[in-house]
Design a protein around this motif. Structure first.
Motif, PDB file in Angstrom:
ATOM      1  N   LEU A   1       1.144  -1.425   0.180  1.00 39.36           N
ATOM      2  CA  LEU A   1       0.063   0.213   0.233  1.00 39.36           C
ATOM      3  C   LEU A   1       0.906   1.329  -0.155  1.00 39.36           C
ATOM      4  O   LEU A   1       0.731   1.991  -0.417  1.00 39.36           O
ATOM      5  CB  LEU A   1      -0.719  -0.120   1.216  1.00 39.36           C
ATOM      6  CG  LEU A   1      -2.110  -1.413   1.259  1.00 39.36           C
ATOM      7  CD1 LEU A   1      -3.604  -1.056   2.734  1.00 39.36           C
ATOM      8  CD2 LEU A   1      -2.661  -0.292  -0.101  1.00 39.36           C
ATOM      9  N   GLU A   2       2.095   1.122   0.711  1.00 36.26           N
ATOM     10  CA  GLU A   2       3.337   2.336   0.631  1.00 36.26           C
ATOM     11  C   GLU A   2       3.280   2.433  -0.667  1.00 36.26           C
ATOM     12  O   GLU A   2       4.277   3.841  -1.169  1.00 36.26           O
ATOM     13  CB  GLU A   2       3.760   1.700   1.701  1.00 36.26           C
ATOM     14  CG  GLU A   2       4.972   3.691   1.927  1.00 36.26           C
ATOM     15  CD  GLU A   2       4.363   4.776   2.181  1.00 36.26           C
ATOM     16  OE1 GLU A   2       4.783   5.699   2.038  1.00 36.26           O
ATOM     17  OE2 GLU A   2       3.789   4.375   3.240  1.00 36.26           O
ATOM     18  N   TYR A   3       3.517   1.603  -1.211  1.00 32.73           N
ATOM     19  CA  TYR A   3       4.853   1.300  -2.612  1.00 32.73           C
ATOM     20  C   TYR A   3       3.181   2.334  -3.448  1.00 32.73           C
ATOM     21  O   TYR A   3       3.643   3.017  -4.210  1.00 32.73           O
ATOM     22  CB  TYR A   3       4.964   0.248  -3.245  1.00 32.73           C
ATOM     23  CG  TYR A   3       5.208  -0.045  -4.672  1.00 32.73           C
ATOM     24  CD1 TYR A   3       6.581   0.973  -5.027  1.00 32.73           C
ATOM     25  CD2 TYR A   3       4.410  -0.746  -5.268  1.00 32.73           C
ATOM     26  CE1 TYR A   3       7.426   0.294  -5.764  1.00 32.73           C
ATOM     27  CE2 TYR A   3       5.558  -0.971  -7.124  1.00 32.73           C
ATOM     28  CZ  TYR A   3       6.425  -0.535  -6.679  1.00 32.73           C
ATOM     29  OH  TYR A   3       6.494  -0.347  -8.382  1.00 32.73           O
ATOM     30  N   MET A   4       2.047   1.272  -3.442  1.00 33.04           N
ATOM     31  CA  MET A   4       0.976   2.791  -4.366  1.00 33.04           C
ATOM     32  C   MET A   4       0.768   3.595  -4.166  1.00 33.04           C
ATOM     33  O   MET A   4       0.390   4.472  -5.425  1.00 33.04           O
ATOM     34  CB  MET A   4      -0.155   1.825  -4.468  1.00 33.04           C
ATOM     35  CG  MET A   4      -0.596   0.402  -4.940  1.00 33.04           C
ATOM     36  SD  MET A   4      -2.007  -0.702  -5.471  1.00 33.04           S
ATOM     37  CE  MET A   4      -3.019   1.186  -6.134  1.00 33.04           C
ATOM     38  N   THR A   5       1.115   4.754  -3.499  1.00 31.86           N
ATOM     39  CA  THR A   5       1.030   5.475  -3.173  1.00 31.86           C
ATOM     40  C   THR A   5       1.329   6.612  -4.186  1.00 31.86           C
ATOM     41  O   THR A   5       0.994   7.836  -3.886  1.00 31.86           O
ATOM     42  CB  THR A   5       1.129   6.203  -1.281  1.00 31.86           C
ATOM     43  OG1 THR A   5       2.211   6.030  -1.330  1.00 31.86           O
ATOM     44  CG2 THR A   5       0.410   4.749  -0.969  1.00 31.86           C
TER      45      THR A   5
END
Length: 207
Positions: free
Chosen positions: A44-48
């Motif tokens: 999810l952090e990667y998708m930000t």
């Protein structure tokens, strides 16, 4: 009331345009992948950093207020969740699936989109409507091509029939003999026409 309907229709068209545009996009950050591990806890952090992430979501609110993501159940609005792998203990995987939903109440959630991260590249999963439309378009194209080929083949066969020369040795039509002797064929005339009249034909015909 009509103005409201027109506004809703325009918003729906804008949403569909955004969905169609995102369907052809992908995201990959090689620098991030070299710096951090990609797993269930960090996807999810990667998708930000991608175009697929809405920074007005409840995930960002929880991050700013230092709240656990479990608190999103008590909120309303957009939220992102990792739905695959389902087991939180499974950190490492080649495929991660993230859902984008709109939460209306603690028990009511409406799914808006799905994203999958495969080997570090994020894609938006196609909408079922678009998949069916694409498959139907491809099927109609192939059916149209097949029908055109069958039609062309049929006309070519008809042209061959019209241009085919008559067979040699075809017998003369019997219409010359029809209607004589109350519908009976004159045997002498028929044999004479065929050049097959034997010397004793007259005696046979007179019997």
């Amino acid at each position: 009331r009509d103005t409201h309907k027109t506004k809703q229709t325009k918003e729906d068209m804008d949403t569909r345009t955004d969905e169609d545009a995102q369907a052809h996009l992908s995201f990959r950050d090689p620098i991030w992948l070299r710096s951090f591990p990609l797993n269930r806890a960090t996807v999810l952090e990667y998708m930000t950093n991608s175009v697929f992430y809405d920074h007005q979501c409840n995930n960002e609110l929880c991050k700013m207020q230092n709240l656990p993501l479990e608190k999103m159940v008590e909120m309303r609005g957009l939220e992102y969740r990792v739905v695959f792998p389902e087991d939180p203990a499974t950190l490492i995987s080649e495929l991660f699936v993230v859902s984008l939903s709109h939460r209306e109440s603690p028990s009511s959630v409406r799914l808006l989109a799905l994203y999958y991260c495969l080997h570090g590249t994020v894609y938006k999963a196609p909408v079922l409507r678009n998949v069916l439309s694409s498959r139907l378009s491809n099927s109609m194209y192939h059916l149209s091509q097949a029908f055109a080929e069958l039609t062309e083949s049929h006309y070519e066969e008809e042209d061959e029939e019209l241009t085919r020369p008559p067979l040699r040795g075809t017998l003369a039509p019997l219409s010359r003999w029809e209607g004589t002797h109350e519908g009976k064929i004159d045997l002498d005339e028929a044999l004479a026409t065929l050049d097959l009249l034997p010397p004793f034909a007259s005696s046979l015909s007179s019997v």
